[in-house]
Write an enzyme that holds these catalytic residues in place. Structure first.
Site, PDB file in Angstrom:
ATOM      1  N   CYS A  94     -16.261  34.730  53.126  1.00  0.00           N
ATOM      2  CA  CYS A  94     -17.630  35.018  53.527  1.00  0.00           C
ATOM      3  C   CYS A  94     -17.783  34.763  55.027  1.00  0.00           C
ATOM      4  O   CYS A  94     -17.194  33.840  55.564  1.00  0.00           O
ATOM      5  CB  CYS A  94     -18.609  34.101  52.792  1.00  0.00           C
ATOM      6  SG  CYS A  94     -18.454  34.088  51.004  1.00  0.00           S
ATOM      7  N   LYS A 123     -18.375  36.390  38.882  1.00  0.00           N
ATOM      8  CA  LYS A 123     -18.749  36.996  40.165  1.00  0.00           C
ATOM      9  C   LYS A 123     -19.233  35.881  41.093  1.00  0.00           C
ATOM     10  O   LYS A 123     -19.612  34.810  40.629  1.00  0.00           O
ATOM     11  CB  LYS A 123     -19.857  38.026  39.915  1.00  0.00           C
ATOM     12  CG  LYS A 123     -20.249  38.807  41.165  1.00  0.00           C
ATOM     13  CD  LYS A 123     -20.955  40.098  40.810  1.00  0.00           C
ATOM     14  CE  LYS A 123     -21.487  40.798  42.054  1.00  0.00           C
ATOM     15  NZ  LYS A 123     -20.569  40.827  43.192  1.00  0.00           N
ATOM     16  N   ASN A 136     -14.849  31.089  47.679  1.00  0.00           N
ATOM     17  CA  ASN A 136     -14.557  32.317  48.425  1.00  0.00           C
ATOM     18  C   ASN A 136     -14.827  32.089  49.904  1.00  0.00           C
ATOM     19  O   ASN A 136     -15.961  32.176  50.362  1.00  0.00           O
ATOM     20  CB  ASN A 136     -15.421  33.468  47.887  1.00  0.00           C
ATOM     21  CG  ASN A 136     -15.208  34.744  48.680  1.00  0.00           C
ATOM     22  OD1 ASN A 136     -14.328  34.827  49.525  1.00  0.00           O
ATOM     23  ND2 ASN A 136     -16.023  35.749  48.404  1.00  0.00           N
TER      24      ASN A 136
END
Length: 303
Positions: A131, A47, A128
């Site tokens: 964001c 995660k 990622n």
């Protein structure tokens, strides 16, 4: 017949097979370890991990849709210190590669996490860039090619591990973003992240998610994902990890034929906790059936 070879090489890291988990759908492995033998997976993608704990968005933050789901979890996570103390030691018990998904609200946030992980025993970092960039008024880093190239190059200066840039599909031309990440020095790409969607409860006359919008994932987005993976794989020389609606081995093979070196199983974990393991065995069965000795022979085989 000799044993089939399912191994793939992503930025110098050899995975026993191309199957991994999609960030945010598998925790950091512990929750699913009673359903899935993590030793059978090519990699576990954690995660999102931020420099400090993130509380996430207000509830409700998950809603079902036709052939998929919307989520606006908001990258809730306990922060990098808890992750390093708790999750890395757990994952090291297994014979699988560890890919840490990194999130942040500013360039400094990302850099802190990457620098902190430099001396940790993890194999790859997945960045990622969907964001929101607080310095740029909330637009995601991944929606501006200049921002993609800049943050990629800044992280490459600091990272000890190879970096995978996770691309957002919420753009006009995915190849522009793929080339920007390559220009910034990315070692690999992963795509697609979720598509922005919305659901309204007509009886309550209210948004189904407190955040109003959320990320659409699941089988509904697979054709979009396959198309974007094909485009990205043909636009750059980097290995591509494909994801978006993969629930079966057939889905995974479709991505591999489109050009993906690796595949990530995400939303399927929620409705079938053993999905990842089934995809691994299904790919092996496909290779046996069609006499494919090496899975690398399938990568990008459809032109």
């Amino acid at each position: 017949m000799s044993r089939i070879d399912t191994s793939v090489n992503i930025a110098g890291v050899v995975l026993k097979n191309p199957v991994m988990t999609a960030s945010g759908t598998f925790g950091s492995g512990e929750e699913y370890s009673e359903f899935v033998d993590l030793n059978k997976l090519g990699a576990v993608v954690t995660k999102g991990v931020a420099n400090v704990p993130w509380p996430g968005n207000p509830t409700p933050r998950v809603a079902e849709t036709s052939s998929g789901m919307l989520n606006a979890i908001g990258l809730q996570n306990p922060g990098m210190e808890v992750f390093i103390k708790r999750d890395i030691p757990f994952l090291k018990k297994f014979d699988t590669k560890i890919i840490v998904n990194v999130c942040g609200r500013s360039e400094e946030d990302y850099c802190q996490v990457v620098e902190r992980l430099a001396d940790e025993d993890v194999d790859l970092l997945e960045i990622n860039i969907s964001c929101p960039n607080v310095k740029e008024g909330g637009i995601a880093f991944g929606q501006d090619p200049k921002a993609v190239e800049h943050i990629t190059s800044e992280l490459k200066k600091r990272a000890r591990q190879p970096i995978i840039m996770k691309l957002s599909p919420n753009v006009t031309d995915i190849t522009v973003m793929a080339k920007a990440a390559e220009a910034g020095g990315a070692d690999a790409l992963s795509l697609i992240n979720t598509l922005t969607g919305m659901k309204i409860d007509i009886h309550k006359r209210a948004f189904a998610l407190a955040n109003r919008t959320g990320g659409l994932s699941g089988p509904a987005i697979k054709p979009v994902a396959v198309r974007m993976v094909y485009q990205a794989a043909n636009a750059v020389k980097l290995p591509v990890i494909g994801m978006g609606g993969i629930a079966t081995a057939e889905d995974a093979i479709e991505f591999i034929l489109a050009g993906a070196t690796g595949v990530s199983v995400g939303t399927a974990n929620f409705f079938n906790p053993t999905a990842t393991e089934e995809v691994v065995s299904g790919i092996e069965a496909y290779m046996e059936k069609y006499g494919v000795d090496k899975i690398t022979d399938l990568i990008g085989a459809v032109r």
